[in-house]
Design a protein around this motif. Sequence first.
Motif, PDB file in Angstrom:
ATOM      1  N   SER A  97       0.827  -1.203   0.000  1.00  6.84           N
ATOM      2  CA  SER A  97       0.000   0.000   0.000  1.00  6.84           C
ATOM      3  C   SER A  97       0.864   1.257   0.000  1.00  6.84           C
ATOM      4  CB  SER A  97      -0.942   0.018   1.205  1.00  6.84           C
ATOM      5  OG  SER A  97      -0.222   0.221   2.405  1.00  6.84           O
ATOM      6  N   THR A  98       2.161   1.111   0.308  1.00  7.86           N
ATOM      7  CA  THR A  98       3.074   2.258   0.298  1.00  7.86           C
ATOM      8  C   THR A  98       3.804   2.396  -1.031  1.00  7.86           C
ATOM      9  OG1 THR A  98       4.995   1.018   1.127  1.00  7.86           O
ATOM     10  CG2 THR A  98       3.467   1.898   2.765  1.00  7.86           C
ATOM     11  N   VAL A 145       1.241  -2.979  -8.980  1.00  2.66           N
ATOM     12  CA  VAL A 145       0.634  -3.578  -7.789  1.00  2.66           C
ATOM     13  C   VAL A 145      -0.650  -4.322  -8.149  1.00  2.66           C
ATOM     14  CG1 VAL A 145      -0.466  -3.066  -5.577  1.00  2.66           C
ATOM     15  CG2 VAL A 145       1.688  -1.949  -6.194  1.00  2.66           C
ATOM     16  N   ARG A 146      -1.510  -3.683  -8.924  1.00  8.49           N
ATOM     17  CA  ARG A 146      -2.820  -4.282  -9.208  1.00  8.49           C
ATOM     18  C   ARG A 146      -2.775  -5.350 -10.295  1.00  8.49           C
ATOM     19  NH1 ARG A 146      -7.384  -2.110  -7.002  1.00  8.49           N
ATOM     20  NH2 ARG A 146      -7.221  -0.077  -5.966  1.00  8.49           N
ATOM     21  N   LEU A 166       0.381  -6.437 -12.337  1.00  9.60           N
ATOM     22  CA  LEU A 166       1.569  -7.263 -12.476  1.00  9.60           C
ATOM     23  C   LEU A 166       1.634  -8.318 -11.380  1.00  9.60           C
ATOM     24  CD1 LEU A 166       3.946  -7.389 -14.464  1.00  9.60           C
ATOM     25  CD2 LEU A 166       5.284  -6.094 -12.801  1.00  9.60           C
ATOM     26  N   VAL A 167       1.331  -7.928 -10.120  1.00 10.19           N
ATOM     27  CA  VAL A 167       1.336  -8.906  -9.025  1.00 10.19           C
ATOM     28  C   VAL A 167      -0.070  -9.253  -8.545  1.00 10.19           C
ATOM     29  CG1 VAL A 167       3.633  -8.277  -8.264  1.00 10.19           C
ATOM     30  CG2 VAL A 167       1.672  -7.177  -7.203  1.00 10.19           C
ATOM     31  N   GLY A 168      -1.114  -8.529  -9.020  1.00  9.05           N
ATOM     32  CA  GLY A 168      -2.486  -8.978  -8.829  1.00  9.05           C
ATOM     33  C   GLY A 168      -3.191  -8.564  -7.563  1.00  9.05           C
ATOM     34  N   MET A 169      -2.675  -7.589  -6.822  1.00  8.98           N
ATOM     35  CA  MET A 169      -3.377  -7.165  -5.614  1.00  8.98           C
ATOM     36  C   MET A 169      -4.730  -6.546  -5.983  1.00  8.98           C
ATOM     37  SD  MET A 169      -1.506  -8.076  -3.130  1.00  8.98           S
ATOM     38  CE  MET A 169       0.193  -8.393  -2.633  1.00  8.98           C
ATOM     39  N   GLY A 170      -5.791  -6.989  -5.299  1.00  5.47           N
ATOM     40  CA  GLY A 170      -7.127  -6.494  -5.577  1.00  5.47           C
ATOM     41  C   GLY A 170      -7.829  -7.183  -6.725  1.00  5.47           C
ATOM     42  N   GLN A 171      -7.185  -8.170  -7.327  1.00  4.83           N
ATOM     43  CA  GLN A 171      -7.795  -8.931  -8.411  1.00  4.83           C
ATOM     44  C   GLN A 171      -8.464 -10.197  -7.860  1.00  4.83           C
ATOM     45  OE1 GLN A 171      -7.951  -7.747 -11.482  1.00  4.83           O
ATOM     46  NE2 GLN A 171      -6.735  -5.964 -10.872  1.00  4.83           N
ATOM     47  N   PRO A 172      -9.451 -10.739  -8.592  1.00  4.62           N
ATOM     48  CA  PRO A 172     -10.061 -12.001  -8.157  1.00  4.62           C
ATOM     49  C   PRO A 172      -9.007 -13.093  -7.986  1.00  4.62           C
ATOM     50  CG  PRO A 172     -11.304 -11.021  -9.977  1.00  4.62           C
ATOM     51  CD  PRO A 172     -10.043 -10.217  -9.842  1.00  4.62           C
ATOM     52  N   THR A 223      -8.958   0.339   2.365  1.00  6.47           N
ATOM     53  CA  THR A 223      -8.682   1.529   1.568  1.00  6.47           C
ATOM     54  C   THR A 223      -7.258   1.976   1.841  1.00  6.47           C
ATOM     55  OG1 THR A 223     -10.999   2.222   1.643  1.00  6.47           O
ATOM     56  CG2 THR A 223      -9.374   3.888   1.029  1.00  6.47           C
ATOM     57  N   THR A 224      -6.485   2.189   0.780  1.00 10.70           N
ATOM     58  CA  THR A 224      -5.092   2.598   0.923  1.00 10.70           C
ATOM     59  C   THR A 224      -4.935   4.077   0.578  1.00 10.70           C
ATOM     60  OG1 THR A 224      -4.459   2.079  -1.359  1.00 10.70           O
ATOM     61  CG2 THR A 224      -4.385   0.273   0.232  1.00 10.70           C
ATOM     62  N   ARG A 225      -3.874   4.675   1.087  1.00  9.76           N
ATOM     63  CA  ARG A 225      -3.618   6.098   0.859  1.00  9.76           C
ATOM     64  C   ARG A 225      -3.280   6.381  -0.603  1.00  9.76           C
ATOM     65  NH1 ARG A 225       0.864   9.038   0.323  1.00  9.76           N
ATOM     66  NH2 ARG A 225       2.208   7.265   0.832  1.00  9.76           N
ATOM     67  N   THR A 226      -2.540   5.466  -1.241  1.00  6.82           N
ATOM     68  CA  THR A 226      -2.001   5.750  -2.573  1.00  6.82           C
ATOM     69  C   THR A 226      -2.814   5.161  -3.715  1.00  6.82           C
ATOM     70  OG1 THR A 226      -0.574   3.805  -2.425  1.00  6.82           O
ATOM     71  CG2 THR A 226       0.357   5.911  -1.718  1.00  6.82           C
ATOM     72  N   MET A 227      -3.561   4.059  -3.467  1.00  5.49           N
ATOM     73  CA  MET A 227      -4.192   3.360  -4.585  1.00  5.49           C
ATOM     74  C   MET A 227      -5.669   3.058  -4.385  1.00  5.49           C
ATOM     75  SD  MET A 227      -1.101   0.808  -5.689  1.00  5.49           S
ATOM     76  CE  MET A 227      -0.626   0.530  -3.975  1.00  5.49           C
ATOM     77  N   GLY A 228      -6.289   3.667  -3.375  1.00  7.52           N
ATOM     78  CA  GLY A 228      -7.721   3.511  -3.221  1.00  7.52           C
ATOM     79  C   GLY A 228      -8.134   2.200  -2.600  1.00  7.52           C
ATOM     80  N   GLU A 229      -9.273   1.674  -3.046  1.00  9.26           N
ATOM     81  CA  GLU A 229      -9.937   0.547  -2.384  1.00  9.26           C
ATOM     82  C   GLU A 229      -9.539  -0.798  -2.982  1.00  9.26           C
ATOM     83  OE1 GLU A 229     -14.163   0.941  -0.787  1.00  9.26           O
ATOM     84  OE2 GLU A 229     -14.462  -0.372  -2.534  1.00  9.26           O
TER      85      GLU A 229
END
Length: 359
Positions: free
Chosen positions: A169-170, A177-178, A180-186, A235-241
């Motif tokens: 999140s930093t 993040v979303r 290439l490595v899939g954070m927040g993906q199904p 919810t993150t400071r830099t990339m939202g929900e």
Amino acid sequence: MISTVVWGTGNVGRAAIRAVDAHPALHLTAVLVHHPDKVGRDAGELAGLDRSLGVPATDDIEAVLAAGPRAVVYAASGDIRPDEALADIVRAVGAGAVVVSPALYPLYDHRSAPAEFRDPVLAAVEAGGGSLFASGVDPGWGNDVLPLLMSGLGSRIDAIRCQEVFDYSTYEQPDSVRYLVGMGQPMDYEPPMLIPSVPTMVWGGQIRMMARALGVEVDDIRETLERRPLESTVTTRTMGEFEAGTQGAIRFEVQGFVDGEPRIVIEHITRIHPSCAPDWPSPPDGSGAHKVIIEGRPRIEVTVEASDEGENRSAGGNATAVGRLVNAIDWLVEAEPGLYDALDVPLRPATGKLGRKQS
């Protein structure tokens, strides 16, 4: 003074501008950008400094290279554009520049690199007289020179483990993040960085390089992977929900086997929020750390925490990775043209920097 160009002004490029400006042997002569909104802006502003450096950013690659810079810090991403990054770097090397970059994973250990990466660089070295030193941004020194230095402190070495433990999140790079490595993906989404064989492509060279320095043969390289979903929306400071049920944490290892045992291991433990996978190791400060663990006699563990750019805690790792690259430029300028790796390029004291102030 060594005329130096910084190519790219993202997370790595900002740190590179600051590092070049602080280096007593380097002179920043140009900054190359891709986004039209950055053209004409001063390098000091783009780097987050509170002063002008008198170097306006430009997107005119041909003009910058035609001016004959002695060095180029190639800070543009190669994560999702490796072919374009390779073409850019070959162009700079062919123009006679010493190039340092974290963008080309396969060239961290050029001796094991595929021919399609290695051969164009070697041809450019031969034609233009430039050089290339590639080292990781995760950071490279944590997977090569630091563990090798520590290995020399023990009487018996059973295994070497290099860890990155990080709160993403930093990390202000949403695409990586979303997607290439899939954070927040199904959880059925297959992140490109985690496709089988890709971690070995990225970090396998560093395992082979450490093995070469240690005088051992790697029998096999294997991968492990664990993924965990978020239990609640965060919810993150830099990339939202990031929604509940989507990927919230990953843990993988790239294992170098020696005599049938995993003896050289590079491990990443990454979360988008501390609440996900609380049973996995966490960074001491809650944001991020790099560790090297030498199992043997004695057992040795070193944790490195670096901070930079205020709340952008990932910037510390970027800054140390960039420092390794930028501080190699004057050595590379004196060396013969060629393709270099971390075992070739010495890690040297910060001569001339102690006490120098930088805004």
